[in-house]
Design an enzyme around this catalytic site. Structure first.
Site, PDB file in Angstrom:
ATOM      1  N   ARG A  51      54.195  39.126   6.719  1.00  0.00           N
ATOM      2  CA  ARG A  51      55.022  40.272   6.315  1.00  0.00           C
ATOM      3  C   ARG A  51      55.800  40.906   7.462  1.00  0.00           C
ATOM      4  NH1 ARG A  51      51.322  39.439   2.828  1.00  0.00           N
ATOM      5  NH2 ARG A  51      50.147  38.988   4.691  1.00  0.00           N
ATOM      6  N   THR A  52      55.101  41.166   8.561  1.00  0.00           N
ATOM      7  CA  THR A  52      55.761  41.909   9.640  1.00  0.00           C
ATOM      8  C   THR A  52      56.940  41.104  10.183  1.00  0.00           C
ATOM      9  OG1 THR A  52      53.666  42.963  10.151  1.00  0.00           O
ATOM     10  CG2 THR A  52      55.388  43.126  11.826  1.00  0.00           C
ATOM     11  N   ARG A 102      54.345  40.966  18.584  1.00  0.00           N
ATOM     12  CA  ARG A 102      52.958  41.071  18.123  1.00  0.00           C
ATOM     13  C   ARG A 102      52.115  40.247  19.072  1.00  0.00           C
ATOM     14  NH1 ARG A 102      50.653  40.108  12.116  1.00  0.00           N
ATOM     15  NH2 ARG A 102      51.359  42.269  11.999  1.00  0.00           N
ATOM     16  N   HIS A 130      49.339  49.494  14.903  1.00  0.00           N
ATOM     17  CA  HIS A 130      50.354  48.800  14.119  1.00  0.00           C
ATOM     18  C   HIS A 130      51.312  49.853  13.561  1.00  0.00           C
ATOM     19  CE1 HIS A 130      52.331  45.844  11.846  1.00  0.00           C
ATOM     20  NE2 HIS A 130      51.321  45.294  11.190  1.00  0.00           N
TER      21      HIS A 130
HETATM   22  C1  NCD Z   1      47.934  43.692   8.978  1.00  0.00           C
HETATM   23  C2  NCD Z   1      47.840  43.389  10.455  1.00  0.00           C
HETATM   24  O1  NCD Z   1      48.423  42.423  10.935  1.00  0.00           O
HETATM   25  O2  NCD Z   1      47.166  44.171  11.124  1.00  0.00           O
HETATM   26  N1  NCD Z   1      48.862  42.882   8.319  1.00  0.00           N
HETATM   27  C3  NCD Z   1      50.160  43.290   8.236  1.00  0.00           C
HETATM   28  O3  NCD Z   1      50.862  43.372   9.224  1.00  0.00           O
HETATM   29  N2  NCD Z   1      50.623  43.627   7.031  1.00  0.00           N
HETATM   30  C4  NCD Z   1      46.622  43.708   8.306  1.00  0.00           C
HETATM   31  C5  NCD Z   1      45.715  42.534   8.439  1.00  0.00           C
HETATM   32  O4  NCD Z   1      46.023  41.537   9.071  1.00  0.00           O
HETATM   33  O5  NCD Z   1      44.631  42.620   7.860  1.00  0.00           O
END
Ligand code: NCD
Length: 303
Positions: A51-52, A102, A130
């Site tokens: 998603r990110t 990330r 995050h």
């Molecule tokens: C989250 C993350 O990467 O911290 N995911 C995200 O970016 N939507 C949550 C997760 O990985 O559980």
């Protein structure tokens, strides 16, 4: 705002103006389609993401910009040739106008910021923070309830290794009379630094293992998965799986207008049958990510 490495950089006013802009963009995205023309955004993902990364990529594309980057460190010199993170950042500075990154290590984004001449956005640093997820979470809560003050919010699951619940808790300290219920087993409880920040801000919080009661009282439930990727011993992670699960039976006693959020990916903590109920809001939440990231890019570039 020139960077976003941790959510505490933003005050209430800045958060609210980002939400306002993101909701405006969501209504009429075509209005913004040329804003990032001639801008190149680097997406450096040293850790897995769906998603990110994709919502940032979509956000840049919808704003008329271009992206470069990698989604696996294994395909970069950092991963394969022993290049340091700071050298990687210095080099990518030469090619791009902003870096979204990330990284599996806490504090990596802060370190990158120290050497970077272009803005850094933290797309998640280890079990630490995050912040862009939190912005889209707050946008989603605002979309649902038209406010963030005076809400009862339960956070459930792996509160120790989950970075989303840490950043979200910190952000909520900007708001009034929010009551937080942390639901987890003892081993995966929210860490003290966050609980102290919440307390210092004058918010009420409690810790419990009673998922049923938490669901009865909450306006918003924020589910999270066990962060098995952060456990050294994978077998141990499996032990925590399935302890706090939402299904339709549990939802029988919930408030009618309760909404369930989840940063996703989901494992087994939300039964699939819940997806078809009016309580489920996690896919729309993921969709909001693109609009919030568009808003954030515009604010950082002051466009
Ligand atoms: C989250 C993350 O990467 O911290 N995911 C995200 O970016 N939507 C949550 C997760 O990985 O559980």
């Amino acid at each position: 705002m020139k960077n976003l490495t941790q959510i505490s950089q933003l005050n209430r006013f800045q958060i609210e103006s980002l939400i306002e802009l993101a909701l405006k963009i969501k209504k009429e995205p075509e209005k913004y389609s040329n804003k990032l023309q001639r801008k190149i955004i680097a997406l450096l993902f040293f850790e897995a993401s769906t998603r990110t990364r994709l919502s940032f990529e979509a956000a840049v594309n919808r704003l008329g910009g271009k992206t470069i980057g990698f989604s696996q460190p294994g395909s970069s010199s950092y991963g394969k040739k022993g290049e340091s993170l700071t050298d990687t950042i210095r080099v990518v500075n030469q090619y791009s106008d902003l870096i979204v990154m990330r990284h599996p290590k806490s504090g990596a984004a802060k370190l990158a910021k120290k050497v970077s001449k272009v803005p850094i956005i933290n797309g998640g640093d280890g079990a630490n923070e995050h912040p862009t997820q939190t912005l889209l979470d707050l946008m989603t809560i605002y979309q649902i309830r038209k406010k963030i003050d005076n809400l009862k919010i339960a956070m459930v699951g792996d509160l120790k290794f989950g970075r989303t619940v840490r950043s979200l808790s910190k952000a909520l300290t900007n708001f009034q009379n929010v009551e937080i219920t942390y639901v987890s087993c003892k081993d995966l409880a929210m860490k003290d630094d966050i609980k102290e920040a919440v307390k210092k801000a004058g918010l009420k919080f409690k810790q419990t293992q009673d998922l049923k009661q938490a669901f009865q009282k909450a306006d918003i439930v924020y589910m999270t998965r066990i962060q098995s990727d952060r456990f050294k011993d994978k077998k141990k992670a499996r032990k925590y799986q399935g302890q706090f699960v939402v299904d339709n039976l549990l939802l029988k006693n919930a408030k009618k207008d309760l909404k369930i959020l989840h940063p996703l990916p989901r494992n087994d903590e939300i039964a699939q049958e819940v997806d078809d109920t009016a309580y489920a809001f996690y896919f729309e939440q993921a969709g909001n990510g693109m609009y919030m990231r568009m808003a954030l890019l515009l604010k950082i570039f002051d466009l």
